[in-house]
Design a protein around this motif. Structure first.
Motif, mmCIF file in Angstrom:
data_model
loop_
_atom_site.group_PDB
_atom_site.id
_atom_site.type_symbol
_atom_site.label_atom_id
_atom_site.label_comp_id
_atom_site.label_asym_id
_atom_site.label_seq_id
_atom_site.Cartn_x
_atom_site.Cartn_y
_atom_site.Cartn_z
ATOM 1 N N LYS A 131 15.589 -1.264 11.161
ATOM 2 C CA LYS A 131 14.280 -1.471 11.777
ATOM 3 C C LYS A 131 13.838 -2.920 11.622
ATOM 4 N N PRO A 132 13.045 -3.412 12.559
ATOM 5 C CA PRO A 132 12.454 -4.736 12.330
ATOM 6 C C PRO A 132 11.474 -4.653 11.173
ATOM 7 N N GLU A 133 11.270 -5.764 10.507
ATOM 8 C CA GLU A 133 10.352 -5.768 9.365
ATOM 9 C C GLU A 133 8.968 -6.191 9.842
ATOM 10 N N ILE A 134 8.012 -5.337 9.660
ATOM 11 C CA ILE A 134 6.612 -5.659 9.969
ATOM 12 C C ILE A 134 5.834 -5.367 8.693
ATOM 13 N N THR A 135 5.475 -6.416 7.981
ATOM 14 C CA THR A 135 4.887 -6.229 6.657
ATOM 15 C C THR A 135 3.516 -6.875 6.582
ATOM 16 N N LEU A 136 2.578 -6.107 6.064
ATOM 17 C CA LEU A 136 1.251 -6.662 5.776
ATOM 18 C C LEU A 136 1.383 -7.481 4.490
ATOM 19 N N THR A 137 1.062 -8.752 4.560
ATOM 20 C CA THR A 137 1.223 -9.584 3.363
ATOM 21 C C THR A 137 -0.068 -9.681 2.556
ATOM 22 N N ARG A 138 -1.116 -8.994 3.010
ATOM 23 C CA ARG A 138 -2.304 -8.873 2.153
ATOM 24 C C ARG A 138 -1.932 -7.996 0.957
ATOM 25 N N LYS A 139 -2.192 -8.495 -0.218
ATOM 26 C CA LYS A 139 -1.820 -7.775 -1.425
ATOM 27 C C LYS A 139 -3.030 -7.032 -1.985
ATOM 28 N N SER A 140 -2.900 -6.572 -3.218
ATOM 29 C CA SER A 140 -3.930 -5.804 -3.906
ATOM 30 C C SER A 140 -4.132 -4.448 -3.200
ATOM 31 N N LYS A 141 -5.254 -3.805 -3.462
ATOM 32 C CA LYS A 141 -5.439 -2.433 -2.974
ATOM 33 C C LYS A 141 -6.825 -2.285 -2.358
ATOM 34 N N PRO A 142 -6.883 -1.894 -1.085
ATOM 35 C CA PRO A 142 -8.207 -1.749 -0.449
ATOM 36 C C PRO A 142 -8.939 -0.520 -0.978
ATOM 37 N N TRP A 143 -10.274 -0.542 -0.813
ATOM 38 C CA TRP A 143 -11.077 0.553 -1.372
ATOM 39 C C TRP A 143 -10.745 1.894 -0.751
ATOM 40 N N TRP A 144 -10.289 1.895 0.513
ATOM 41 C CA TRP A 144 -9.992 3.193 1.124
ATOM 42 C C TRP A 144 -8.766 3.841 0.479
ATOM 43 N N LYS A 145 -7.899 3.038 -0.121
ATOM 44 C CA LYS A 145 -6.768 3.651 -0.828
ATOM 45 C C LYS A 145 -7.212 4.183 -2.197
ATOM 46 N N VAL A 146 -8.186 3.526 -2.789
ATOM 47 C CA VAL A 146 -8.726 4.044 -4.049
ATOM 48 C C VAL A 146 -9.438 5.375 -3.780
ATOM 49 N N LEU A 147 -10.211 5.422 -2.696
ATOM 50 C CA LEU A 147 -10.859 6.686 -2.320
ATOM 51 C C LEU A 147 -9.802 7.754 -2.028
ATOM 52 N N SER A 148 -8.763 7.341 -1.338
ATOM 53 C CA SER A 148 -7.697 8.271 -0.973
ATOM 54 C C SER A 148 -7.076 8.908 -2.212
ATOM 55 N N ASP A 149 -6.858 8.106 -3.261
ATOM 56 C CA ASP A 149 -6.276 8.638 -4.499
ATOM 57 C C ASP A 149 -7.149 9.737 -5.091
ATOM 58 N N ALA A 150 -8.454 9.640 -4.820
ATOM 59 C CA ALA A 150 -9.380 10.639 -5.352
ATOM 60 C C ALA A 150 -9.642 11.758 -4.344
ATOM 61 N N GLY A 151 -8.921 11.748 -3.237
ATOM 62 C CA GLY A 151 -9.066 12.818 -2.249
ATOM 63 C C GLY A 151 -10.204 12.627 -1.271
#
Lengths: 61, 749
Positions: free
Chosen positions: B225-245
């Motif tokens: 596959k071609p590589e399409i990578t988001l180079t923004r690092k760290s973790k957005p708040w929606w992923k923190v919310l996601s971890d908590a359901g």
């Protein structure tokens, strides 16, 4: 997503330091270390059309 | 409107704990997770997965699906999938998804009940109005033009929201997402450079061709596959919310391409390329004149000369390079335009007949390029016929990715873009969708540009209000770009001292500026009506706006002061992207909008400045000389402050960004030449372009706005505080990596 095995002691140390270094997770810490090393083997920009990708960005001409 | 009353302030630490009785359900959920891998395929088979996405919990599939095709524009490749195999897998997976659906429902109910247990509000809505300026908002509020924002100010909160160093959208929105400073999220500018060869690239995404491929006759078959990578690092708040359901709907928040994978839905924004892989190249079809780029240096749009054959005009859509062919030809789609006798015309394109009204945009036109047998690259565009009679004049927008059949990952789940298109109609997908270049190049008039901008705005409103109706619990964030684009392009009509101001045009175009603020206010009013009394609302912008009257050519200054040396002793660098620089003698260079890089040994390919003390001394010297730099022509201080990035950033990625950040004064910005790595003859130059307002100044001069229906703590508040605030509203503790702090007042206040 592929996974890599590392020694528990190394992992523990990474876990301890990742927060202090400002990473959001051990995964991010390890990925950064690996990417930094891979850059040394990276050829110069392999795409000859980089400039084309910047076209249309209003901030530059 | 009453103030929002917040629930009890209890925070939950860590992850959700399962009770013993729920373990079985958890096991069943694992089965569901496996099945969800196939849901995208099920969609293609026509299974109705695009139902409503629910009250309380999302019922839209949160499948981490990859796009079936992955085309990444020039220098890229296409992943092939056999159509027969796809249909077979789709049917199989659809069957599996139906089987596990009851288990998923039970799991969601149990998890959801706990996820919101400590939430102070059931729902948080963040309405992003990119670039809305607090000074102007206050001025217009005081004039009575913005009644809804005024109500929020008077009954809720209004704050100046501090922005990032530099106060640029990709940087600031990344800090919004992660709650962290740029040293932790790695986005420092629109552009970054490859230190090994100094060549520029977009800072938030990395695109690479498939690494493994083989040649078959005249075709190249990609094996990876071609590589399409988001180079923004760290973790957005929606992923923190996601971890908590907790569910999130994240619409068009910048720097989300490719999209994140989390419990929720996301539509990518800024930096989504067009089909050619660029940030948006329009096409101007003309009957006379030179073909090629509309500006010297291959920038701007494309100009294509049409052929007139009797009653018809013929030309073609210029597509991406065909990377599946050995000879990599440019793909083209021919079209034919015939007059209908009343000034309007009909276009024949890709087997369709398209109505082209005169001086009015066409509907979105869907089409497909055919790079190889059985492979299609789907796109959309709009036309604006300005004259069929000689001289022929036709404008075509950049070729957007078709949201019905996206060839790149522009949403999460992958089917979400398709869902939105099916429900609301075809919509603009390009990251910077409003075509500012065509106005700069005078291919579009001001009115035509505004019409396009507000059409895109209407598309986004439809998605936003539909999301408000459907997502009753969780977080919703949607960013509107209209405010940013109109201020960039219309500031000249609002600023009497602007070099690009045409006084005779002022009367007709100046109202557009105020009108935009009124449109944003109206949007806020309708949002308030839609959310009711139990939703926490944050209306915010990432930065404010100032006029851009004069450009500062940092490279010209570096050359004049001996920090940059050009090849063959030249005094000017006329080629972009630093190709004229003699790296063996250059200690510092500028590219992009944010600042200056040191040509550092061990980091840059041909670095000559030793890291450590030598680099620090050089940076202090540059900072001292540039801070307070005066423009002799105007007598004004052009650079308010030049700061070392090491003094304002913290985190592991500091070394990736500029070493010296330039905080320009009001009226100034980096010059057009220096931004692309050229060096002109003069350090200062007038900006006579339609792009007349900007935000690339000292962050203290361009804070954004923050309005809320809650009482927030007093200033200073910063964009990095939004993420911890969202988390606290849902009863979650702030993760250690976040630099911001919650905007909710302490309970004793």
């Amino acid at each position: 997503m592929p996974k890599i095995k590392i020694e528990q002691a190394t992992y523990d140390r990474l876990a301890e330091l990742s927060g202090k270094a400002g990473y959001s997770s051990v995964d991010e810490f390890v990925t950064h270390i690996i990417e930094r090393e891979l850059e040394k083997f990276q050829d110069a920009s392999d795409d000859q059309q980089i400039e084309e990708r910047l076209r249309g960005l209003g901030y530059i001409e | 409107m009453a103030f929002l009353r917040l629930g009890p302030r209890r925070l939950r630490a860590g992850e959700l704990r399962l009770r013993a009785g729920e373990v079985l359900v958890a096991a069943a959920a694992l089965v569901w997770l496996a099945a969800s891998q196939f849901q995208l395929a099920a969609h293609w088979a026509g299974i109705a997965l695009l139902d409503h996405f629910g009250h309380g919990q999302a019922t839209l599939p949160v499948a981490p699906g990859e796009p079936t095709l992955a085309y990444i524009g020039p220098g890229a490749g296409i992943a092939l999938i056999g159509s027969f195999l796809t249909i077979f897998i789709a049917l199989l997976s659809a069957f599996a998804a139906l089987l596990v659906w009851p288990l998923r429902l039970i799991w969601r109910l149990i998890r959801g009940r706990h996820a919101y247990k400590y939430a102070q509000v059931p729902r948080v809505v963040i309405l992003g109005l990119d670039g809305l300026d607090p000074e102007l908002a206050e001025k217009f509020m005081d004039e009575g033009l913005l009644p809804n924002l005024q109500r929020l100010r008077d009954e809720g909160s209004f704050r100046r929201l501090g922005s990032t160093w530099p106060p640029l959208s990709p940087v600031a929105w990344s800090s919004f997402s992660t709650g962290a400073n740029p040293g932790k999220h790695n986005v420092f500018d629109f552009l970054t450079r490859n230190p090994s060869d100094y060549r520029p690239t977009i800072s938030s995404v990395r695109l690479r061709e498939p690494r493994r491929k083989f040649k078959l006759g005249r075709y190249i078959i990609p094996l990876s596959k071609p590589e399409i990578t988001l180079t923004r690092k760290s973790k957005p708040w929606w992923k923190v919310l996601s971890d908590a359901g907790i569910f999130s709907a994240v619409l068009r928040v910048p720097v989300t391409f490719p999209p994140d994978k989390f419990h929720g839905v996301q539509l990518s924004a800024m930096c989504v390329p067009d089909l050619r892989g660029s940030q948006g190249i329009f096409t101007h079809y003309v009957e006379t004149g030179q073909e090629g780029a509309t500006m010297d240096g291959d920038v701007g749009g494309d100009r294509i000369r049409v052929t007139r054959n009797g009653r018809a005009v013929e030309s073609y859509l210029r597509g991406p390079v065909n990377t599946l062919r050995v000879d990599r030809p440019e793909m083209r789609l021919p079209f034919r335009v015939v007059s209908d006798g009343n000034g309007a015309a009909k276009m024949r394109l890709d087997g369709q007949e398209i109505h082209l009204p005169l001086n009015k945009y066409s509907e979105w036109v869907r089409f497909a390029f055919h790079p190889a047998p059985g492979i299609k690259v789907h796109g959309i565009c709009q036309f604006l016929l300005k004259s069929f009679e000689p001289p022929f004049d036709l404008y075509c927008t950049p070729l957007h990715i078709d949201p019905h059949k996206p060839v790149m990952p522009i949403s999460h789940p992958a089917s979400y873009a398709t869902y939105l298109a099916a429900k609301h109609g075809t919509f603009a997908t390009l990251g910077l969708a409003e075509d500012t270049w065509s106005l700069s190049e005078k291919v579009l008039t001001e009115d035509e540009f505004l019409e396009q901008t507000y059409e895109i705005h209407a598309e986004r409103e439809a998605m936003f209000f539909d999301t408000l109706r459907c997502v009753r619990q969780g977080a919703i964030a949607c960013v509107f770009d209209t405010s940013d684009r109109v201020q960039h392009m219309f500031f000249r009509f609002f600023d009497e001292k602007h070099p690009a101001l045409q006084p005779q045009e002022r009367a007709s175009h100046a109202p557009a500026f105020r009108e935009m603020y009124k449109v944003m206010d109206d949007l806020v009013g309708r949002t308030l009506e839609a959310i009711g009394d139990e939703t926490a609302l944050l209306v915010m912008s990432d930065h404010g706006f100032k006029p851009f009257r004069r450009g500062v050519d940092l490279n010209a200054w570096l050359v004049a002061n001996g920090y940059m040396v050009l090849k063959d002793g030249a005094k000017t660098a006329s080629h972009p992207y630093l190709v004229d620089v003699d790296w063996s003698k250059t200690r510092a260079y500028a590219i992009g909008l944010a600042g200056i890089y040191i040509n550092k040994k061990g980091r840059e390919g041909q670095g000559i400045v030793a890291p450590g003390q030598e680099a620090r001394d050089l940076l202090r010297e540059l900072s001292r000389k540039l801070t307070g730099l005066r423009d002799d022509q105007t007598g004004e201080v052009a650079i308010h402050e030049a700061v070392l990035s090491a003094d304002v950033y913290r985190g592991p990625y500091i070394d990736q960004g500029p070493d010296l950040l330039i905080g320009y004064n009001v009226g100034y910005r980096v010059s057009w030449d220096a931004a692309v790595g050229k060096a002109g003859t003069a350090v200062f130059e007038d900006n006579r372009k339609a792009w007349s307002g900007d935000n690339c100044v000292h962050p203290a001069l361009v804070p954004g706005v923050l309005f809320s229906n809650m009482k927030l703590r007093e200033e200073p508040v910063n964009i990095i505080d939004i993420a911890p605030t969202v988390l606290e509203l849902f009863g979650l503790e702030k993760p250690a990596y976040m630099d911001g702090k919650s905007l909710l007042p302490a309970e004793t206040e």
